[in-house]
Design a protein around this motif. Sequence first.
Motif, PDB file in Angstrom:
ATOM      1  N   THR A  62      32.832  62.921  16.453  1.00  0.00           N
ATOM      2  CA  THR A  62      31.926  62.895  17.591  1.00  0.00           C
ATOM      3  C   THR A  62      30.567  63.465  17.178  1.00  0.00           C
ATOM      4  OG1 THR A  62      32.554  65.104  18.335  1.00  0.00           O
ATOM      5  CG2 THR A  62      33.850  63.242  19.186  1.00  0.00           C
ATOM      6  N   HIS A  63      29.551  63.174  17.975  1.00  0.00           N
ATOM      7  CA  HIS A  63      28.232  63.738  17.702  1.00  0.00           C
ATOM      8  C   HIS A  63      28.300  65.261  17.719  1.00  0.00           C
ATOM      9  CE1 HIS A  63      26.877  59.776  17.771  1.00  0.00           C
ATOM     10  NE2 HIS A  63      25.788  59.876  18.521  1.00  0.00           N
ATOM     11  N   GLN A  64      29.091  65.811  18.631  1.00  0.00           N
ATOM     12  CA  GLN A  64      29.213  67.267  18.723  1.00  0.00           C
ATOM     13  C   GLN A  64      29.788  67.837  17.428  1.00  0.00           C
ATOM     14  OE1 GLN A  64      28.311  69.381  21.374  1.00  0.00           O
ATOM     15  NE2 GLN A  64      28.751  70.987  19.901  1.00  0.00           N
ATOM     16  N   LEU A 112      29.732  66.460  14.453  1.00  0.00           N
ATOM     17  CA  LEU A 112      28.753  66.309  13.364  1.00  0.00           C
ATOM     18  C   LEU A 112      27.672  67.382  13.460  1.00  0.00           C
ATOM     19  CD1 LEU A 112      28.329  62.423  13.267  1.00  0.00           C
ATOM     20  CD2 LEU A 112      29.523  63.850  11.598  1.00  0.00           C
ATOM     21  N   ALA A 113      27.253  67.690  14.681  1.00  0.00           N
ATOM     22  CA  ALA A 113      26.238  68.738  14.866  1.00  0.00           C
ATOM     23  C   ALA A 113      26.748  70.073  14.335  1.00  0.00           C
ATOM     24  CB  ALA A 113      25.866  68.853  16.344  1.00  0.00           C
ATOM     25  N   VAL A 145      23.967  68.688  20.426  1.00  0.00           N
ATOM     26  CA  VAL A 145      23.913  67.274  20.057  1.00  0.00           C
ATOM     27  C   VAL A 145      22.484  66.746  20.168  1.00  0.00           C
ATOM     28  CG1 VAL A 145      24.654  64.956  20.745  1.00  0.00           C
ATOM     29  CG2 VAL A 145      26.309  66.831  20.700  1.00  0.00           C
ATOM     30  N   THR A 173      20.516  64.609  17.303  1.00  0.00           N
ATOM     31  CA  THR A 173      20.038  63.232  17.471  1.00  0.00           C
ATOM     32  C   THR A 173      18.519  63.141  17.337  1.00  0.00           C
ATOM     33  OG1 THR A 173      20.079  63.565  19.883  1.00  0.00           O
ATOM     34  CG2 THR A 173      22.017  62.528  18.875  1.00  0.00           C
ATOM     35  N   LEU A 180      21.143  57.988  15.649  1.00  0.00           N
ATOM     36  CA  LEU A 180      22.391  58.345  14.965  1.00  0.00           C
ATOM     37  C   LEU A 180      23.527  57.394  15.324  1.00  0.00           C
ATOM     38  CD1 LEU A 180      24.144  60.191  13.240  1.00  0.00           C
ATOM     39  CD2 LEU A 180      24.362  61.724  15.211  1.00  0.00           C
ATOM     40  N   SER A 181      23.670  57.036  16.607  1.00  0.00           N
ATOM     41  CA  SER A 181      24.760  56.143  17.023  1.00  0.00           C
ATOM     42  C   SER A 181      24.617  54.776  16.363  1.00  0.00           C
ATOM     43  CB  SER A 181      24.771  56.000  18.543  1.00  0.00           C
ATOM     44  OG  SER A 181      23.514  55.568  19.004  1.00  0.00           O
TER      45      SER A 181
END
Length: 549
Positions: A506-508, A510-511, A519, A523, A534-535
């Motif tokens: 998830t973005h979270q 990865l952050a 997030v 991004t 990023l998506s």
Amino acid sequence: MFYCSLQAQQPLRNIPDSLKGKSFAYLDERLYHFKKDSTLAAVYLYSYILKAKNEANYKALQKGYQNMLYQSPAKIQLRYTDSMVTTAGRIKDITALGSAYLTKGMVYYQQKNYQKALDYYLLANEQLVTSNDSYLIHKVKYNLAQIKSYLGYYHEAVALLQECVSYYQKRKPRPYLNSLHALGLSYTKMGNYGLAKTTNRQGITDCKRLKVPELLPYFELSQGITEYFLKNYGLSIDGIKKTIAPIQADGDFANEATAAFYLGKSYWALGMPETAIPYFEAVDAIFKQKNFSRKDFTELYTLLIGYYQTKNNSQRQLYYINQLLKINQLLFQDYRLMSSSVHQHYDIKNYLLAKNKVEQQLKLEKKHKGYFIGSLSFLFLIVLLLSYIQYQTKKQYQKNFEELQFKKGNPATKATVLSHSPIADMSPAIVTNLESQLEKWEKDKKFLAPEISLSKLATHFHTNTKYLSLIILHSRHKNFTSYINDLKIDYLMMRLDQDRRLQQYTHQALAEEIGFRSVQRLTSAFLARTKVPLSYYLKKIQNTNNRSS
């Protein structure tokens, strides 16, 4: 309680003689008068519905079911919303049907079934968007804003809520205060704490002025959350604690969990984990009992896992890891399904409905044919322009992505840093020393740590912020923030290429992997560095991997 008696009582089969011939207004007034007397109120509720059925008055019947719904326990409320929808279908009126769909969506929302709530809000919007009922149209906007905020689309939620506040302010006190409360929460989630505090204070003042004291704890809770983000942990704790009892009495387990979460976070930030843990456990207990959680609540599980790891308590670690996995699975389904629906069926459909409305006006008012054809042409040109902009944006993203991939396959020779490059007001020895330290710091991946600041790094290098910022600007050609962000993003892209499992994060996640606190920061930094969202980047590299496989 009233609804318990109502549920236990047998429905009336006939209207009592004393109430035959009475008007709906009379029955409605007596129902309101006896709302605290369950036995008498039930008589008026059932008489209202029987009268409406006998007279085939479907508008009154729909209102009767709505009255029954508001006096019923949660587990049977959906039964009355179904009756409302069926009755509204017989009326053949878009406003009646839209209102019934909206009510059903609100019941689902109260039960925390957000996907079902969204489905019925969208159905309500389809009916009401072409109606002239401004009150219901804004009621749909308010409820959709709640979903938007839940999904993290805070700017879109704020736009809808500002409309609702403006509309309700001089019309309906309670909807106005609800909209104001939701607006304050959205400001907090956006990080605009100044506007959040102003909005919360206005809500507290207006609750007293408008004599709606039951909403006061919610504004105080919102203010306590804002104080947490401003790092005023003592004020946050004092403010939130006094809201717990009235919120519990209201049966609002979602806000009860929110209050416990931020109390735990405040104590944790003060270095008091032993005091924080019972509040975190309360949040987890609500998840187990009600199957309710939120995206930000996942943080407490990572804190608890780390805490019990330091205590060598493997059993508690395993428990909280399992709970975190369950919550992630639950949230993934909610966010994936609703995020798709809210954009595909609400945002896009609203434009299409607006277009259809213009077309209907063209048919009805042929006298102004030229004017309406011009309007339709203008609308078409706008749609065409928006489509072209979207196409060009995607085309530019594709170009930027291809350039990134080319640079990966053909890396440029890294420029050698000149250790003795002259910098005004700095001796060559200091320049050489700082550049050497900076290179070692980069090599050791120290930039992955969260909360890196210029002052902290200068202290670490035994220098001052002026010298360090000059070195970074001179040798890396960037300001400090861009320098740190770019290092993190470059490292993330390298890791994504090396470890495909990260592409599923998830973005979270990865952050957290590269030391971003949110997030949004991840991004924003990724787009600034790569010129690609990023998506979009993740989707492209996944597709590339699938084709190569």
